[in-house]
Motif scaffolding. Structure first.
Motif, mmCIF file in Angstrom:
data_model
loop_
_atom_site.group_PDB
_atom_site.id
_atom_site.type_symbol
_atom_site.label_atom_id
_atom_site.label_comp_id
_atom_site.label_asym_id
_atom_site.label_seq_id
_atom_site.Cartn_x
_atom_site.Cartn_y
_atom_site.Cartn_z
ATOM 1 N N VAL A 1 0.856 -1.186 0.000
ATOM 2 C CA VAL A 1 0.000 0.000 0.000
ATOM 3 C C VAL A 1 0.894 1.239 0.000
ATOM 4 C CG1 VAL A 1 -1.760 1.301 1.252
ATOM 5 C CG2 VAL A 1 -1.844 -1.218 1.214
ATOM 6 N N ARG A 2 0.677 2.108 -0.969
ATOM 7 C CA ARG A 2 1.442 3.352 -1.095
ATOM 8 C C ARG A 2 0.576 4.589 -0.899
ATOM 9 N NH1 ARG A 2 5.993 1.922 0.478
ATOM 10 N NH2 ARG A 2 7.198 0.616 -0.907
ATOM 11 N N GLU A 3 -0.733 4.465 -1.156
ATOM 12 C CA GLU A 3 -1.627 5.618 -1.034
ATOM 13 C C GLU A 3 -2.950 5.180 -0.438
ATOM 14 O OE1 GLU A 3 -2.209 6.806 -5.055
ATOM 15 O OE2 GLU A 3 -0.189 7.581 -5.305
ATOM 16 N N LEU A 4 -3.497 6.037 0.419
ATOM 17 C CA LEU A 4 -4.831 5.825 0.964
ATOM 18 C C LEU A 4 -5.721 6.947 0.445
ATOM 19 C CD1 LEU A 4 -3.803 5.138 4.655
ATOM 20 C CD2 LEU A 4 -4.400 3.436 2.924
ATOM 21 N N ALA A 5 -6.917 6.610 0.029
ATOM 22 C CA ALA A 5 -7.849 7.626 -0.460
ATOM 23 C C ALA A 5 -9.019 7.726 0.521
ATOM 24 C CB ALA A 5 -8.362 7.246 -1.848
ATOM 25 N N HIS A 6 -9.374 8.943 0.849
ATOM 26 C CA HIS A 6 -10.493 9.178 1.755
ATOM 27 C C HIS A 6 -11.424 10.195 1.119
ATOM 28 C CE1 HIS A 6 -8.309 7.060 4.881
ATOM 29 N NE2 HIS A 6 -7.254 7.798 4.591
ATOM 30 N N LYS A 7 -12.715 9.928 1.213
ATOM 31 C CA LYS A 7 -13.692 10.917 0.762
ATOM 32 C C LYS A 7 -15.037 10.612 1.406
ATOM 33 C CE LYS A 7 -15.184 9.035 -3.670
ATOM 34 N NZ LYS A 7 -15.206 9.312 -5.095
ATOM 35 N N THR A 8 -15.874 11.612 1.473
ATOM 36 C CA THR A 8 -17.136 11.516 2.202
ATOM 37 C C THR A 8 -18.081 10.482 1.626
ATOM 38 O OG1 THR A 8 -16.927 13.827 2.851
ATOM 39 C CG2 THR A 8 -19.125 12.861 3.000
ATOM 40 N N HIS A 9 -18.236 10.452 0.326
ATOM 41 C CA HIS A 9 -19.239 9.595 -0.295
ATOM 42 C C HIS A 9 -18.607 8.434 -1.067
ATOM 43 C CE1 HIS A 9 -21.413 13.517 0.142
ATOM 44 N NE2 HIS A 9 -22.137 12.690 0.867
ATOM 45 N N ALA A 10 -17.578 7.841 -0.519
ATOM 46 C CA ALA A 10 -16.892 6.735 -1.191
ATOM 47 C C ALA A 10 -17.774 5.489 -1.203
ATOM 48 C CB ALA A 10 -15.574 6.425 -0.487
ATOM 49 N N THR A 11 -17.683 4.737 -2.292
ATOM 50 C CA THR A 11 -18.418 3.468 -2.385
ATOM 51 C C THR A 11 -17.504 2.276 -2.120
ATOM 52 O OG1 THR A 11 -18.053 3.448 -4.772
ATOM 53 C CG2 THR A 11 -20.152 4.361 -3.975
ATOM 54 N N ALA A 12 -16.184 2.509 -2.131
ATOM 55 C CA ALA A 12 -15.221 1.444 -1.853
ATOM 56 C C ALA A 12 -13.982 2.073 -1.223
ATOM 57 C CB ALA A 12 -14.826 0.709 -3.135
ATOM 58 N N ARG A 13 -13.264 1.299 -0.430
ATOM 59 C CA ARG A 13 -11.985 1.743 0.132
ATOM 60 C C ARG A 13 -10.944 1.472 -0.941
ATOM 61 N NH1 ARG A 13 -11.700 4.271 4.238
ATOM 62 N NH2 ARG A 13 -13.199 3.027 5.390
ATOM 63 N N ARG A 14 -10.360 2.528 -1.499
ATOM 64 C CA ARG A 14 -9.420 2.402 -2.614
ATOM 65 C C ARG A 14 -7.992 2.633 -2.132
ATOM 66 N NH1 ARG A 14 -14.257 3.877 -4.676
ATOM 67 N NH2 ARG A 14 -14.813 3.020 -6.705
ATOM 68 N N LEU A 15 -7.134 1.659 -2.417
ATOM 69 C CA LEU A 15 -5.747 1.701 -1.987
ATOM 70 C C LEU A 15 -4.841 1.761 -3.197
ATOM 71 C CD1 LEU A 15 -5.915 -1.333 0.498
ATOM 72 C CD2 LEU A 15 -6.426 1.072 1.004
#
Length: 130
Positions: free
Chosen positions: A109-123
């Motif tokens: 894992v090199r990047e974590l993405a965070h957002k309010t209305h995410a439908t999936a945890r994207r790495l």
């Protein structure tokens, strides 16, 4: 209403997660006192469904010494209910329904993405080759 739409989006994203993976965190190394061989200590952060995507739109090239290396951005998608994944955790694909070449592949894992209305945890990940 927004909560219902988000729940449907998350359910749709999870329906595409047909592969299986394990996310592990490195907790250092211990050494066998008799042989001196190292044994990595890991903690399992998550085990379950996932989806592996290659983001070809963000591929690039970089010159390394005299060679040109193609850089591909890969993404591992997990259910939003998965929490606690960190940069440097390792994702290992344990089963794949549609790609027999995926099981056994490991990604850091090199990047974590965070957002309010995410439908999936994207790495954002890179493949480990050794």
């Amino acid at each position: 209403m927004l909560d219902a739409v988000l729940a449907r989006g998350r359910a749709a994203a999870e329906a595409l997660m047909v592969d299986q993976c394990v996310v592990r965190r490195d907790n250092g190394t211990t050494y066998d006192p008799e042989t001196g061989y190292p044994t990595p200590n890991t903690t399992e952060v998550y085990a379950g469904k996932c989806r592996i995507q290659q983001q070809t739109a963000s591929a690039g090239q970089r010159d390394v010494g005299e060679a040109t290396v193609l850089l591909l951005r890969l993404e591992v998608q997990l259910p939003m209910s998965v929490v606690g994944v960190r940069v440097d955790d390792v994702v290992e694909v344990t089963a794949s329904v549609h790609d027999p070449d995926l099981p056994g592949r490991r990604f850091r894992v090199r990047e974590l993405a965070h957002k309010t209305h995410a439908t999936a945890r994207r790495l954002g990940v890179e493949e480990l080759t050794s």
